[in-house]
Scaffold this motif. Structure first.
Motif, mmCIF file in Angstrom:
data_model
loop_
_atom_site.group_PDB
_atom_site.id
_atom_site.type_symbol
_atom_site.label_atom_id
_atom_site.label_comp_id
_atom_site.label_asym_id
_atom_site.label_seq_id
_atom_site.Cartn_x
_atom_site.Cartn_y
_atom_site.Cartn_z
ATOM 1 N N ASP A 246 -36.665 9.486 8.631
ATOM 2 C CA ASP A 246 -37.513 10.684 8.710
ATOM 3 C C ASP A 246 -37.118 11.704 7.650
ATOM 4 O O ASP A 246 -37.981 12.331 7.012
ATOM 5 N N MET A 247 -35.816 11.872 7.459
ATOM 6 C CA MET A 247 -35.345 12.839 6.476
ATOM 7 C C MET A 247 -35.739 12.409 5.057
ATOM 8 O O MET A 247 -36.199 13.243 4.260
ATOM 9 N N GLU B 201 -33.002 14.037 13.946
ATOM 10 C CA GLU B 201 -33.851 13.435 12.916
ATOM 11 C C GLU B 201 -33.116 12.235 12.336
ATOM 12 O O GLU B 201 -31.918 12.295 12.068
ATOM 13 N N THR C 184 -38.224 10.507 4.200
ATOM 14 C CA THR C 184 -39.683 10.653 4.065
ATOM 15 C C THR C 184 -40.044 12.106 3.776
ATOM 16 O O THR C 184 -40.861 12.393 2.883
ATOM 17 N N ARG C 185 -39.434 13.014 4.514
ATOM 18 C CA ARG C 185 -39.699 14.437 4.293
ATOM 19 C C ARG C 185 -39.239 14.860 2.895
ATOM 20 O O ARG C 185 -39.930 15.594 2.187
ATOM 21 N N PHE C 186 -38.060 14.381 2.492
ATOM 22 C CA PHE C 186 -37.514 14.709 1.168
ATOM 23 C C PHE C 186 -38.428 14.181 0.057
ATOM 24 O O PHE C 186 -38.698 14.882 -0.927
ATOM 25 N N THR C 187 -38.907 12.960 0.234
ATOM 26 C CA THR C 187 -39.779 12.361 -0.781
ATOM 27 C C THR C 187 -41.077 13.152 -0.911
ATOM 28 O O THR C 187 -41.571 13.376 -2.033
ATOM 29 N N ASN C 188 -41.624 13.588 0.215
ATOM 30 C CA ASN C 188 -42.855 14.393 0.161
ATOM 31 C C ASN C 188 -42.617 15.703 -0.589
ATOM 32 O O ASN C 188 -43.479 16.150 -1.375
ATOM 33 N N ILE C 189 -41.486 16.325 -0.377
ATOM 34 C CA ILE C 189 -41.163 17.568 -1.083
ATOM 35 C C ILE C 189 -41.020 17.320 -2.585
ATOM 36 O O ILE C 189 -41.543 18.079 -3.414
ATOM 37 N N LYS D 1 -32.542 17.807 9.976
ATOM 38 C CA LYS D 1 -32.754 18.500 11.234
ATOM 39 C C LYS D 1 -32.015 17.781 12.363
ATOM 40 O O LYS D 1 -31.641 16.607 12.217
#
Length: 157
Positions: A9-10, A5, A12-17, A2
């Motif tokens: 942050d990216m 970002e 972390t978001r990728f790992t959660n997905i 994003k």
């Protein structure tokens, strides 16, 4: 990735997905995860993506090393952007030199005006001197008409 970002942050978001997908039964190899991360980066990262793909074997590269490399590149990008902003601020200072040229031009104009005023004053003093007091300037044509007048009244002229 994003706008505004960071890499952390990216990731972390990728790992959660990815963890959510693994819970649903979908798994990815490390090389697939790395390729997905590299594809999700914006176009300003194209140079770094090409270097990583050409220089390193993505099947043997640990994910942590990739993330570290991307974080380093992000820091360098931020430094370059900050230097670009500083250069823009410095260029504003160059505009002040053009104003100095205008001031020099205005000073020249005022000096010329002062010179003209001085010449005018000197000329007026000269005209008011004793030599010209009480004399009236006439053209040659007027004096010729006066002499040849048939009326005989020279005093009117």
């Amino acid at each position: 990735m994003k706008d505004n970002e960071t890499i952390v942050d990216m990731i972390t978001r990728f790992t959660n997905i990815v963890i959510g997908l693994e819970a649903l039964g979908k798994t990815y190899k490390e090389s697939e995860k790395m390729m997905k991360i590299l594809r999700s980066l914006p176009s300003k990262w194209d140079a770094k993506i090409t270097v990583i793909q050409e220089a390193k074997d993505l099947t043997k590269l640990p994910l942590e090393e990739l993330i570290g490399s991307l974080m380093t590149y992000e820091i360098n990008l931020e430094k370059k952007q900050q230097e670009g902003k500083d250069k823009k601020k410095k260029s504003i200072a160059l505009k002040a030199t053009t104003k100095e040229k205008e001031e020099v031009y205005e000073e020249k104009q005022s000096e010329e005006d002062e010179d003209l005023a001085l010449i005018t004053r000197k000329c007026n003093k000269f005209m008011m001197g004793k030599k010209f007091k009480g004399t009236r300037f006439t053209s040659r044509r007027d004096s010729f008409k006066r002499e040849s007048s048939s009326h005989g009244d020279k005093e009117k002229w």
